[in-house]
Design an enzyme around this catalytic site. Structure first.
Site, PDB file in Angstrom:
ATOM      1  N   GLU A 202     -11.791   6.765  -0.540  1.00  0.00           N
ATOM      2  CA  GLU A 202     -13.142   6.186  -0.525  1.00  0.00           C
ATOM      3  C   GLU A 202     -13.655   6.018   0.908  1.00  0.00           C
ATOM      4  O   GLU A 202     -13.585   4.917   1.474  1.00  0.00           O
ATOM      5  CB  GLU A 202     -13.182   4.834  -1.251  1.00  0.00           C
ATOM      6  CG  GLU A 202     -14.590   4.268  -1.353  1.00  0.00           C
ATOM      7  CD  GLU A 202     -14.644   2.879  -1.977  1.00  0.00           C
ATOM      8  OE1 GLU A 202     -15.761   2.387  -2.212  1.00  0.00           O
ATOM      9  OE2 GLU A 202     -13.580   2.290  -2.223  1.00  0.00           O
TER      10      GLU A 202
ATOM     11  N   LYS B  22     -14.107   8.950  -3.944  1.00  0.00           N
ATOM     12  CA  LYS B  22     -15.114   7.950  -4.292  1.00  0.00           C
ATOM     13  C   LYS B  22     -16.103   7.889  -3.140  1.00  0.00           C
ATOM     14  O   LYS B  22     -15.751   7.478  -2.028  1.00  0.00           O
ATOM     15  CB  LYS B  22     -14.472   6.587  -4.556  1.00  0.00           C
ATOM     16  CG  LYS B  22     -15.485   5.504  -4.950  1.00  0.00           C
ATOM     17  CD  LYS B  22     -14.803   4.237  -5.443  1.00  0.00           C
ATOM     18  CE  LYS B  22     -15.828   3.163  -5.796  1.00  0.00           C
ATOM     19  NZ  LYS B  22     -15.216   1.957  -6.387  1.00  0.00           N
TER      20      LYS B  22
END
Length: 297
Positions: free
Chosen positions: A177, A214
């Site tokens: 992420e 992500k």
């Protein structure tokens, strides 16, 4: 070893990921939004008890299940606790059909070169081994990009993949992420640099191993489509990043192949003061809206 049923679900299942991984730094805000202010607790232990009650109420709700929710990301404290008398990860999979992930990062370093790298993660191998033993399928690690600085973004991506390789060595699937802050003026340029850096690192992942990504909802629609189609990527998921749920859902629905991994946007409108009927109805509407946006592309 990777659970093949869970892997198939994460590869081709329809739905989204619930991010239930607020940590020590973000928990007070999450509780405030849920209608519980700081006067309700005086210690970290009491704070974590309250956030666990909130998460348990969400997860045990009849509308929270694998029909629309593919997976849930847990905070370490949640992994180590029970839900309805069953270890949290086991409850999610056995009772709800929801794949359990674990947040492993320990927060962010101070900003430098326009980015915030992850803090060191002490005893990561021990944590990963414990996660495997508790039935966790994968992990999530977050850093932040605050400017279109090629050197800084390169450091973020390199660190993300260094940690991801450690995760893969334990048979877990990492979610990387590198969040791009949605309010920065050069967001689109940062996303160009990030996509190229991610692609370069993905090409070096050994055959037989795959990761998930992500990412912030992109400025340019379908900007991350090449990543969703990359052979080393199981799924690309999107964070809400400060958008309201309606805004995030509208942007998500335009992007082919992206599904949601929302935290605050999922719990928007939920309150400790709601009756069970009100809570269920609010959560059901949120889950349906996020599901619809996730499968639209």
């Amino acid at each position: 070893m990777t659970n093949h049923t869970q892997a198939e679900r994460m590869t081709s299942g329809r739905g989204f990921i619930a991010a239930l991984d607020q940590s020590g730094g973000s928990t007070p805000k999450a509780l405030r939004l849920y209608g519980i202010d700081e006067s309700s607790y005086s210690t970290d232990a009491e704070m974590f008890d309250l956030i666990h009650e909130m998460r348990s109420r969400i997860v045990t709700s009849p509308v929270f299940n694998g029909d629309r929710v593919l997976a849930a990301i847990l905070f370490e404290e949640t992994m180590d606790r029970d839900i309805a008398g069953t270890p949290s990860a086991t409850y999610l999979w056995d009772e709800k059909g929801v794949v359990p992930f674990l947040k492993i990062d320990k927060g962010l370093q101070d900003a430098a070169n326009g980015v915030q790298l992850m803090k060191p993660i002490p005893d990561l191998d021990e944590l990963l081994a414990r996660a495997v033993g508790k039935g966790i399928f994968g992990t999530k690690e977050r850093s932040v990009i605050g400017a279109a600085d090629a050197e800084g973004i390169g450091r973020v991506v390199t660190q993300q993949f260094d940690v991801a390789r450690q995760v893969l060595a334990h048979g877990l699937v990492p979610i990387l992420e590198p969040e791009v802050t949605i309010s920065i003026a050069d967001k689109a340029a940062a996303e160009d640099i990030l996509r190229d850096a991610l692609t370069e690192q993905l090409d070096g992942i050994p055959d037989g191993q795959k990761v998930m990504l992500k990412l912030s909802l992109p400025t340019e629609t379908n900007h991350y489509l090449p990543l969703t189609e990359h052979p080393k990527v199981i799924r690309v998921v999107a964070l809400s990043g400060g958008y309201s749920r309606d805004e995030a859902d509208a942007l998500l629905a335009k992007n082919t192949g992206l599904i949601a991994s929302f935290s605050r946007a999922l719990t928007e409108g939920l309150s400790a003061q709601q009756s069970d009927e009100e809570f269920t109805a609010t959560l059901d509407a949120a889950i349906q809206a996020i599901y619809d946006a996730s499968v639209a592309g």
